[in-house]
Design a protein around this motif. Sequence first.
Motif, mmCIF file in Angstrom:
data_model
loop_
_atom_site.group_PDB
_atom_site.id
_atom_site.type_symbol
_atom_site.label_atom_id
_atom_site.label_comp_id
_atom_site.label_asym_id
_atom_site.label_seq_id
_atom_site.Cartn_x
_atom_site.Cartn_y
_atom_site.Cartn_z
ATOM 1 N N UNK A 257 -18.934 58.015 32.730
ATOM 2 C CA UNK A 257 -18.506 58.385 31.295
ATOM 3 C C UNK A 257 -16.955 59.123 31.749
ATOM 4 N N UNK A 258 -16.163 59.145 32.407
ATOM 5 C CA UNK A 258 -15.318 59.976 32.903
ATOM 6 C C UNK A 258 -13.980 59.200 32.168
ATOM 7 N N UNK A 259 -14.179 57.252 31.919
ATOM 8 C CA UNK A 259 -13.624 57.244 31.671
ATOM 9 C C UNK A 259 -12.415 56.353 32.471
ATOM 10 N N UNK A 260 -11.081 55.470 32.311
ATOM 11 C CA UNK A 260 -10.003 54.916 33.050
ATOM 12 C C UNK A 260 -10.371 53.650 33.327
ATOM 13 N N UNK A 261 -10.920 53.281 33.136
ATOM 14 C CA UNK A 261 -11.295 51.400 32.975
ATOM 15 C C UNK A 261 -10.377 51.024 32.831
ATOM 16 N N UNK A 262 -9.696 50.121 33.010
ATOM 17 C CA UNK A 262 -8.499 49.028 32.190
ATOM 18 C C UNK A 262 -9.412 48.406 31.771
ATOM 19 N N UNK A 263 -9.312 48.139 30.720
ATOM 20 C CA UNK A 263 -8.964 47.064 29.178
ATOM 21 C C UNK A 263 -8.217 46.048 29.325
ATOM 22 N N UNK A 264 -8.195 44.963 29.713
ATOM 23 C CA UNK A 264 -7.249 43.488 29.420
ATOM 24 C C UNK A 264 -7.638 43.272 27.899
ATOM 25 N N UNK A 265 -6.315 43.387 27.169
ATOM 26 C CA UNK A 265 -6.017 42.678 25.532
ATOM 27 C C UNK A 265 -5.669 41.377 25.875
ATOM 28 N N UNK A 266 -4.933 40.829 24.766
ATOM 29 C CA UNK A 266 -3.970 40.132 25.070
ATOM 30 C C UNK A 266 -2.832 40.858 24.695
ATOM 31 N N UNK A 267 -2.406 42.103 24.290
ATOM 32 C CA UNK A 267 -1.377 42.754 24.228
ATOM 33 C C UNK A 267 -0.895 43.990 24.975
ATOM 34 N N UNK A 268 -1.641 44.372 26.226
ATOM 35 C CA UNK A 268 -1.578 44.312 27.086
ATOM 36 C C UNK A 268 -3.216 45.675 27.940
ATOM 37 N N UNK A 269 -2.634 46.036 28.327
ATOM 38 C CA UNK A 269 -3.639 46.938 29.354
ATOM 39 C C UNK A 269 -4.015 48.153 28.609
ATOM 40 N N UNK A 270 -5.328 48.796 28.367
ATOM 41 C CA UNK A 270 -5.664 49.780 27.309
ATOM 42 C C UNK A 270 -7.004 50.733 28.287
ATOM 43 N N UNK A 271 -6.654 51.880 28.946
ATOM 44 C CA UNK A 271 -7.785 52.184 29.199
ATOM 45 C C UNK A 271 -8.327 53.459 28.226
ATOM 46 N N UNK A 272 -9.220 52.894 29.093
ATOM 47 C CA UNK A 272 -10.991 54.122 28.363
ATOM 48 C C UNK A 272 -10.438 55.366 28.296
ATOM 49 N N UNK A 273 -10.957 55.803 27.101
ATOM 50 C CA UNK A 273 -11.642 57.677 27.803
ATOM 51 C C UNK A 273 -12.053 58.110 28.011
ATOM 52 N N UNK A 274 -12.121 59.503 28.701
ATOM 53 C CA UNK A 274 -13.731 60.286 29.096
ATOM 54 C C UNK A 274 -13.618 61.067 28.262
ATOM 55 N N UNK A 275 -14.959 60.690 28.031
ATOM 56 C CA UNK A 275 -16.105 61.505 26.787
ATOM 57 C C UNK A 275 -16.892 61.876 27.615
ATOM 58 N N UNK A 276 -16.737 62.627 28.331
ATOM 59 C CA UNK A 276 -17.643 63.473 29.057
ATOM 60 C C UNK A 276 -17.275 65.204 28.074
ATOM 61 N N UNK A 277 -18.230 66.419 28.263
ATOM 62 C CA UNK A 277 -17.711 67.166 27.323
ATOM 63 C C UNK A 277 -16.830 68.325 27.935
ATOM 64 N N UNK A 278 -15.435 67.226 28.699
ATOM 65 C CA UNK A 278 -14.936 68.698 29.331
ATOM 66 C C UNK A 278 -14.285 68.987 28.659
ATOM 67 N N UNK A 279 -13.105 70.175 28.128
ATOM 68 C CA UNK A 279 -12.440 70.654 27.113
ATOM 69 C C UNK A 279 -11.256 70.442 27.389
#
Lengths: 450, 165
Positions: free
Chosen positions: A72-94
């Motif tokens: 759940x710490x995110x950072x996975x590159x998600x390729x889209x036709x518009x460019x690359x979007x990185x998933x976010x960190x959804x752990x409860x780190x403040x």
Amino acid sequence: MRASARIIAGIVAIVLISAAVAAFAIAWRPAIAAIDPPGPQSFDDALVKRGRDLAAIGNCSDCHTRRGAKNFAGGLPVPTPFGTIFSTNITPEPETGIGRWSEAAFRRAMRSGVNREGQHLYPTFPYDHFTNVSDEDDRALYAFLMTRQPVRAAARDNQLSFPFNQRLAIAGWKLLFLRHDTYQPDPKQSAEWNRGAYLVEGLAHCGACHTPRNALGAERVSAQFAGGDVDDWHAYAINDQSRSPVPWTADALFAYLREGWHPDHGTARGPMAKVVSNLSSVPASDVRAIAAYMAGVSGASTSDRTGPSEAALTRARTASQANAVGASIYTAACASCHEGGRPLPYGGVDLRLSTAISSPDPRNLINIVLSGIEAVEGERSPIMPGFAASMNDEQASALLNYLRARFSDQPAWTGVEKSIQDARRTQTVFLQTSPAPRNAPADPQQREKP
Amino acid sequence: MMTLKVNGREHQVDAETDTPLLYVLRDDLKLNAAKFGCGLGQCGSCTVIVDGKAVLSCVTPMVLLEGKQVTTLEGLGTIAEPAPIQRAFMEEQAAQCGYCIPGMMMRAQALLQRNSKPTDEQIRAELEPHLCRCGTHMRILRAVHRAARLMDTAEASPAANRSAR
Ligand code: FES
Ligand code: FES
């Protein structure tokens, strides 16, 4: 400057300014006050457990976890036709996660794709489905995520080109495509069907992959479940346009979603492997409900399961004559498992039943042939060797064309060799970044069978 | 008749295009290092190197080998003059029954040729398709690390460090 030109310039300026004001009014979302991260003990255990199952149904870990990195710490590159979007960190780190998000902020993100600070989120986060998730389920998901191990991992910058790098553009996208209504049960249908519909249309977001998207990346409502793209895979049509040689039934779907394979359909691979791996760990009743609903959506296809008909035998003969190289590769590399008669998951599926071979898009078959099927750690799962090292593009394409001609009644694919080159490139990237499926396929009794 | 290049020599073999390479190696050329374990591409014991890449010879038909260079374990070294990978496996006593070992060595060799200092994790990932019934995995891991060090120091002596194409 002539008077008329000045007037035109004035009008243009007024239009631009009012458009900007209007856009701002529509686009602006306030921040929701940061909270002190609530301690894990402040959440009810039963709620957390329910959230855990819901997160598995939502397949959250798949996008929000990078291969080899923390959950759940995110950072996975998600390729889209518009460019690359990185998933976010959804752990409860403040600081880098969602530790300072209140439940209201979390619910707003799920419902309308806005983060706690008030920024619009890209719809790669499928809030167009999550609008359907009930408050109660959002609460459970929140409880689950807020009790995970906090991981410090700052979000990576998205790589998007103008105008897609403007978050304001997302507000426009939402205006066009985001429906805010939540799921309404259909009183004419059974409770199970309704449960399935609620999950499929909402949290499970099946359409995010299986529905084709328009030029602006929104799901085409008129073509729901007609098949889409995900990474370098084709997500099959799962409505009445399904190319599965044997029609899906609710029972077959249930088994497939639960075990990851079915004797009439083969093995779930690519991005679907993680989906079934997650579904193997949730209450069976929810998977049954999904299957019941989807069986209704897919309807019955026209083809019937038959033995090797005269037509199939003729096809086999002509295919071998027309493509001797493909035929030789098939005999040595494929037939020993796929004609071995051993039942799944240890034997290979009868290729006449393969949806990959009958599909209009060759990519799934290419991916499997090149990379094989990795064994799931600690489990007796289906495996297949990859052939990327032993075949060049031309040879692999001879094999692909042979399989298509011999095992489907569909027209030949075009551009197979090009797709093979693309797959070789993207598979390397994909294998480095995506997490491997971890969970066991459910039902150990099934797995004990030879 | 087909021409097959194995360990630097050309052989004329009488084989069908769809005959698996493993059968030709063992039955026709009497090169018995590559083993028949499953014949299904599921155990790795038949692994050889083709043009620098590890390949499962039991599921590789002859038609795919035209113009290619096959290397088997016999091509890496001899008993009198073992290659670094072979020395390392002996020094670590990595073989129990030994059935899986030629395949393990060939894939490890291919790995070391492209990555001279693999990490533990990279070796594990690379050897994942190989089964060992005897459970010598930890020694195999150590042997691959040792081979990496041996190749490093053997750089100067070409005889001890033939690389497989
Ligand atoms: S004999 Fe080739 S992989 Fe088992
Ligand atoms: S040493 Fe016996 S199988 Fe590996």
